[in-house]
Write a protein that holds these residues in place. Structure first.
Motif, PDB file in Angstrom:
ATOM      1  N   ALA A 153      41.665  38.650  59.133  1.00  6.81           N
ATOM      2  CA  ALA A 153      40.560  37.746  58.915  1.00  6.81           C
ATOM      3  C   ALA A 153      40.798  36.554  58.287  1.00  6.81           C
ATOM      4  O   ALA A 153      41.294  36.483  56.946  1.00  6.81           O
ATOM      5  CB  ALA A 153      39.483  38.511  58.424  1.00  6.81           C
ATOM      6  N   THR A 212      44.710  46.701  51.588  1.00 16.10           N
ATOM      7  CA  THR A 212      44.180  45.802  51.904  1.00 16.10           C
ATOM      8  C   THR A 212      44.875  44.560  50.733  1.00 16.10           C
ATOM      9  O   THR A 212      44.923  44.877  49.586  1.00 16.10           O
ATOM     10  CB  THR A 212      42.636  45.770  51.813  1.00 16.10           C
ATOM     11  N   HIS A 253      34.669  44.754  58.842  1.00 16.85           N
ATOM     12  CA  HIS A 253      35.437  45.551  59.731  1.00 16.85           C
ATOM     13  C   HIS A 253      35.660  44.466  61.044  1.00 16.85           C
ATOM     14  O   HIS A 253      35.469  44.601  61.966  1.00 16.85           O
ATOM     15  CB  HIS A 253      34.815  46.813  60.408  1.00 16.85           C
ATOM     16  N   TYR A 254      36.033  43.293  60.327  1.00 15.74           N
ATOM     17  CA  TYR A 254      36.525  42.144  61.451  1.00 15.74           C
ATOM     18  C   TYR A 254      37.745  42.460  62.262  1.00 15.74           C
ATOM     19  O   TYR A 254      38.803  42.600  61.784  1.00 15.74           O
ATOM     20  CB  TYR A 254      36.604  40.828  60.811  1.00 15.74           C
ATOM     21  N   THR A 255      37.524  42.844  63.715  1.00 15.50           N
ATOM     22  CA  THR A 255      38.613  43.139  64.530  1.00 15.50           C
ATOM     23  C   THR A 255      38.952  42.100  65.730  1.00 15.50           C
ATOM     24  O   THR A 255      39.466  42.444  66.717  1.00 15.50           O
ATOM     25  CB  THR A 255      38.614  44.568  64.794  1.00 15.50           C
ATOM     26  N   ILE A 266      42.316  44.954  60.423  1.00 19.95           N
ATOM     27  CA  ILE A 266      41.387  43.777  59.938  1.00 19.95           C
ATOM     28  C   ILE A 266      42.183  42.736  59.558  1.00 19.95           C
ATOM     29  O   ILE A 266      42.954  42.762  58.828  1.00 19.95           O
ATOM     30  CB  ILE A 266      40.412  44.198  58.888  1.00 19.95           C
TER      31      ILE A 266
END
Length: 446
Positions: free
Chosen positions: A220, A260, A229-231, A218
């Motif tokens: 972002a 993270t 869940h930005y992919t 991820i």
């Protein structure tokens, strides 16, 4: 990683998984444990296969992650057997002969074709607990098709939550590798790289391709941090760049790390202050990762702690307690606090009531919590509180009965930054929590 250390720790680990297998087989009424490593799958209507993923039940025994068509056989009282597929193949790279600190503990049989495994598996498949996916079946009419007996699977998965010292060592190495990637990602972010460029720099620093990582990175920038869940990985950086959230791990010998971090661009002091506040809250929450604590209550404590941050920054107009009671806090922190981690990034049996099955319910209003068990020594659990400014959830709040509970002008000021998440992996011990992540960052800074 010191291979001598692994060599010293592995026999105890193997004794532990063998003992667990003894009990699981007794409960299920089976004589043998048979575990296929798994097979490659072709995409529908195509001749390309999906990336191979090893059966977690297989890599619990041996640190092999690229060996489709192999099998593990364990019979109580006997030395475990590894049926190792090393095919004759000039199209692909053939796995090297087994080697390392673990090989002396197995009877190893090398086969050249998948079907040859039948000669070395137990003669009576009906007496075997076979753990795997249907595609791993061998023999006419699927005689060795995995049956995944619940009594066996429930027991093994429940106890997998308790990591051996060998497993902790493996996860420490996975963490060190991930931290190298995080350091590289921050550098190229500050140099102006795109999301895609940051992702490539991360993989290069870790030394792992996307399919080898324990989960999809991820990466972002700006508002994309509000997508949990930005992919998508944008090929060009936005203008201006305000913030960067990266959730990325690494693998080692089949074990995962999960980390993270969130960064503000230069000059974004208000958002940096919010990051610092969430980081401080995360460290406070980590002190609750102690044996005997109900993880559901730790999750609710995180909601209260983050609501205090929201109040301090003028986002909440109601008390932190009221924000938790009304569910307003879930607008800004909609996911679970953490999850078990080990052989899988989301390790299994997070809701298990006992090693016989059953489920421990999630707290009302918190559907995305992945762990409801009481924390016990040996468990490794992520700690990942976050605050996000998600348009969909904010619109629901604005249209609901608690619209006046927040300062919308403060929310609008933070929307362009997306969100914040800080995540460490924490081992529960007999005493103080053991953070596996922060020491690795400190080592990398030396």
């Amino acid at each position: 990683m010191n291979l001598q250390e692994l060599s010293a720790l592995y026999p105890e680990h193997l004794a532990t998984v063998s003992k667990r297998a003894d009990e699981a087989l007794a409960r299920g009424g089976f004589d043998h444990l048979v575990v296929p490593s798994g097979t490659s799958h072709y995409q529908v209507f195509d001749d390309r296969d999906y990336p191979y993923a090893v059966n977690p039940q297989f890599k619990a025994w041996v640190p092999l992650t690229r060996n489709p068509g192999s099998w593990l056989v364990y019979t109580p009282g006997s030395k475990p057997k590894l049926i190792y597929l090393q095919p004759f193949d000039y199209w692909h790279v053939v796995p090297e002969a087994p080697s390392g600190w673990w090989v002396e503990h197995f009877d190893i049989v090398v086969i050249r074709k998948p079907a040859e495994a039948l000669e070395h598996l137990p003669k009576n498949a009906s007496r075997c607990a076979i753990l795997g996916e249907p595609q791993s079946a061998l023999g006419d009419y699927g005689a060795f098709k995995p049956n995944n007996p619940p009594a066996v699977v429930n027991y093994l998965e429940y106890h997998r939550a308790y990591k051996t010292p060998y497993e902790i060592a493996m996860m420490r190495e996975a963490t060190r590798r991930a931290v190298r990637g995080h350091r590289a990602a921050e550098r190229v972010f500050r140099a102006g790289a795109s999301e895609f460029g940051i992702h490539l720099a991360y993989c290069q620093a870790v030394g792992q391709d996307a399919a080898e990582l324990p989960y999809n990175n991820i990466v972002a920038l700006n508002e994309h941090g509000a997508v949990l869940h930005y992919t998508e990985l944008g090929r060009m950086p936005p203008k201006p760049v305000r913030s960067f959230l990266i959730d990325a791990g690494a693998s080692f010998g089949g074990y995962a790390s999960d980390i993270t971090r969130t960064y503000a661009a230069e000059g974004e002091s208000d958002f940096q202050a919010l990051i610092d506040a969430v980081d401080k809250a995360q460290l406070d929450i980590a002190q609750r990762y102690r044996a005997g604590h109900d993880y559901r209550q730790v999750h609710l404590y995180a909601h209260l702690t983050l609501s205090i941050v929201l109040k301090d920054f003028g986002i909440l107009k109601i008390s932190p307690e009221a924000a938790v009671e009304t569910g307003v806090s879930s607008t800004f922190f909609p996911h679970g606090l953490g999850h078990g981690i080990g052989l899988q990034v989301h390790d299994v049996a997070g809701f298990a009531e006992s090693d016989q099955g059953g489920t421990i319910a999630k707290p009302d209003g918190h559907p995305y919590l992945r762990l409801t068990r009481t924390l016990e020594p040996g468990m490794v659990v992520t700690n990942e509180p976050g605050l996000y400014f998600i348009d969909l959830l904010l619109d629901e709040l604005k249209q609901g009965p608690h619209a006046d509970s927040v300062d919308w002008s403060r929310i609008d000021a933070f929307r362009p930054y997306g969100g914040i998440r800080i995540e460490d992996d924490i081992a529960v011990t007999e005493g103080d929590p053991l953070n596996l992540t922060r020491p690795a960052f400190e080592e990398a800074a030396e």
